[in-house]
Scaffold this active site. Structure first.
Site, PDB file in Angstrom:
ATOM      1  N   TRP A 144       0.831  -1.426   0.343  1.00  0.00           N
ATOM      2  CA  TRP A 144      -0.015   0.004  -0.252  1.00  0.00           C
ATOM      3  C   TRP A 144       0.644   0.952  -0.100  1.00  0.00           C
ATOM      4  O   TRP A 144       0.330   2.417  -0.556  1.00  0.00           O
ATOM      5  CB  TRP A 144      -1.141  -0.071   0.996  1.00  0.00           C
ATOM      6  CG  TRP A 144      -2.278  -1.159   0.794  1.00  0.00           C
ATOM      7  CD1 TRP A 144      -2.171  -2.505   1.740  1.00  0.00           C
ATOM      8  CD2 TRP A 144      -3.049  -1.095  -0.325  1.00  0.00           C
ATOM      9  NE1 TRP A 144      -2.922  -2.999   1.079  1.00  0.00           N
ATOM     10  CE2 TRP A 144      -4.185  -2.008   0.000  1.00  0.00           C
ATOM     11  CE3 TRP A 144      -3.809  -0.291  -1.102  1.00  0.00           C
ATOM     12  CZ2 TRP A 144      -4.821  -2.840  -0.910  1.00  0.00           C
ATOM     13  CZ3 TRP A 144      -4.654  -0.643  -1.737  1.00  0.00           C
ATOM     14  CH2 TRP A 144      -4.575  -1.736  -2.169  1.00  0.00           C
ATOM     15  N   LYS A 184     -11.978  -1.074   8.178  1.00  0.00           N
ATOM     16  CA  LYS A 184     -11.650  -2.237   8.529  1.00  0.00           C
ATOM     17  C   LYS A 184     -11.689  -1.952   9.897  1.00  0.00           C
ATOM     18  O   LYS A 184     -11.739  -2.823  10.962  1.00  0.00           O
ATOM     19  CB  LYS A 184     -10.091  -2.079   8.435  1.00  0.00           C
ATOM     20  CG  LYS A 184      -9.784  -2.457   6.235  1.00  0.00           C
ATOM     21  CD  LYS A 184      -8.501  -2.467   6.897  1.00  0.00           C
ATOM     22  CE  LYS A 184      -7.943  -2.013   5.567  1.00  0.00           C
ATOM     23  NZ  LYS A 184      -7.943  -3.146   4.541  1.00  0.00           N
ATOM     24  N   ASP A 231      -0.737   6.767   6.224  1.00  0.00           N
ATOM     25  CA  ASP A 231      -2.088   5.540   6.035  1.00  0.00           C
ATOM     26  C   ASP A 231      -1.929   4.751   7.621  1.00  0.00           C
ATOM     27  O   ASP A 231      -1.468   3.973   7.516  1.00  0.00           O
ATOM     28  CB  ASP A 231      -1.722   5.532   5.176  1.00  0.00           C
ATOM     29  CG  ASP A 231      -3.460   3.783   4.340  1.00  0.00           C
ATOM     30  OD1 ASP A 231      -4.323   3.990   5.281  1.00  0.00           O
ATOM     31  OD2 ASP A 231      -2.340   3.399   3.574  1.00  0.00           O
TER      32      ASP A 231
HETATM   33  N1  PMP Z   1      -4.282   1.534   2.191  1.00  0.00           N
HETATM   34  C1  PMP Z   1      -3.910   0.355   3.625  1.00  0.00           C
HETATM   35  C2  PMP Z   1      -3.074   0.419   4.370  1.00  0.00           C
HETATM   36  C3  PMP Z   1      -5.122  -0.336   3.401  1.00  0.00           C
HETATM   37  O1  PMP Z   1      -4.982  -2.052   4.184  1.00  0.00           O
HETATM   38  C4  PMP Z   1      -5.737  -0.477   2.127  1.00  0.00           C
HETATM   39  C5  PMP Z   1      -6.735  -1.619   2.083  1.00  0.00           C
HETATM   40  N2  PMP Z   1      -6.599  -2.377   2.596  1.00  0.00           N
HETATM   41  C6  PMP Z   1      -5.537   0.629   0.745  1.00  0.00           C
HETATM   42  C7  PMP Z   1      -5.123   1.203   1.933  1.00  0.00           C
HETATM   43  C8  PMP Z   1      -6.816   1.232   0.769  1.00  0.00           C
HETATM   44  O2  PMP Z   1      -7.786   1.355   1.133  1.00  0.00           O
HETATM   45  P1  PMP Z   1      -9.374   1.571   0.427  1.00  0.00           P
HETATM   46  O3  PMP Z   1     -10.242   0.766  -0.707  1.00  0.00           O
HETATM   47  O4  PMP Z   1      -9.992   2.307   0.707  1.00  0.00           O
HETATM   48  O5  PMP Z   1      -8.627   2.495  -1.081  1.00  0.00           O
END
Ligand code: PMP
Length: 366
Positions: free
Chosen positions: A105, A199, A175
């Site tokens: 990510w 989450k 994040d």
């Molecule tokens: N950052 C992290 C650390 C994540 O775990 C995730 C989703 N698994 C995201 C970003 C992306 O999130 P979204 O699906 O809400 O765009």
């Protein structure tokens, strides 16, 4: 009380929600008390929704002890949109942004930021399959950087920061998607945090951004060049009601915040999260059969990643655990193996059930 059968849901997100919250949603779904219509039907401009939004913000502020010079914003587009909005709002011409690359990510955030401006990757554990968080001496920050971006918990790799990197006067942006409100957070050490709700906070559809005044001012200065909907200042100045917010997701998240407060807030949930994770890691470490994929000092309390001795055993483990009501244990394809996501709302009884299953599986097949 609900009578439906629920499995133990180890999914990484959208993920398990607190049962009392689901029950309240169910109870009030046809008509919010005193309102006579469903949360799915009310206007976002109604007094009822305005007060739900205000209360959710107030509860977030209490829960995480958010200082008054920070805005709590409700957006859409997921954490993924924040990968773009952060640099679009905060990265100025001639400046660089520092990124700490600790997982898939983080890597996606870097790729988006590069489309906006200059990015320096100031530390990376990519060559070690992102199995750990870099140590302080490995991080060399750029003087005068617009901000430093980190990922507090790496959902796919199962690693988590234990102490924040020291960034001095450079704003720290994090994040926090997969460990938001799972432990106390020192907001004053951050300039901006963002997280998709799905989450640890509620259902999908809502992104929470908590951002300091001076960064909002930076965004405001770009009002004529940034698209309106991508400007933090627009959300701050309109109390997140410039357009229609995700009404249901805000409502449900508000209920989860109340659930957390009633449990004793972030210190209390942190104790529970530590206890749950400790049980699972203890089982992983008990013999050599299971192997944790994250370095011990970087292990996540939210996403517990582990492998078995062979692909065949992993396939068998997945099939049998699913049949036993332990759902969603398949790891992300980037890491393979298993991933047990045990967010705030994941019940300790589910961890106990997984530990029992693991022990049994090892006895039979080890
Ligand atoms: N950052 C992290 C650390 C994540 O775990 C995730 C989703 N698994 C995201 C970003 C992306 O999130 P979204 O699906 O809400 O765009």
């Amino acid at each position: 009380m609900t009578t439906v059968h629920r499995v133990f849901n180890f999914a990484a997100g959208p993920a398990v929600m607190p049962l009392p919250v689901l029950e309240q949603i169910q109870r009030d779904l046809l008509a919010l008390p005193g309102v006579g219509m469903s949360i799915l039907e009310i206007s976002h401009r109604s007094k009822t929704f305005e007060s739900i939004l205000e209360q959710t913000e107030a509860d977030i502020r209490t829960l995480a002890d958010i200082p008054s010079n920070y805005h709590v914003l409700f957006l859409q587009g997921g954490a993924s949109l924040q990968f773009s909005m952060v640099p679009m709002n905060l990265l100025e011409e001639g400046q660089a942004a520092d990124y700490i690359d600790t997982g898939s990510w983080a890597d996606k955030a870097i790729k988006e930021a590069r489309k906006v401006g200059q990015v320096n990757v100031v530390a990376s554990t990519k060559s070690e399959s992102y199995n750990r968080i870099p140590a302080a001496p490995e991080i060399s920050l750029t003087p005068g950087a617009a901000y430093v971006h980190m990922t507090s918990n790496n959902t796919i790799e199962g690693t988590q920061w234990k102490t924040l990197p020291a960034t001095g006067d450079v704003p720290l942006v994090s994040d926090t998607s997969s460990d938001m409100f799972s432990r106390p957070i020192d907001m004053a050490k951050h300039a901006l945090i963002y997280a998709g709700a799905q989450k640890n906070m509620g259902p999908a559809g809502l992104t929470v951004v908590i951002v300091r005044d001076d960064l909002v001012a930076k965004a405001k200065a770009r009002a004529f060049t940034l698209p309106t909907m991508l400007n933090y200042a627009v959300y701050a100045e309109n109390d997140s009601l410039y357009n229609t917010p995700p009404v249901f997701a805000v409502y449900a998240t508000g209920l989860v915040m109340k659930w957390l407060l009633a449990l004793g807030g972030l210190p209390a949930i942190a104790v529970s999260n530590e206890r749950k994770a400790a049980k699972l890691y203890a089982e992983i470490d008990r013999t050599g059969f299971y192997r944790g994929t994250a370095a011990k000092f970087s292990r996540s309390l939210m996403n517990v990643t582990f492998r078995l001795p062979s692909d065949e055993l992993e396939t068998m483990f997945l099939r049998e655990s699913t049949a036993a009501g332990l759902d969603g244990l398949k790891g992300h394809r980037a890491v393979g193996g298993m991933r047990a996501s045990i967010y705030n709302a994941f019940p300790e009884a589910g961890v106990d059930a997984l530990v029992d299953f693991m022990r049994d599986f090892e006895r039979k097949r080890g």
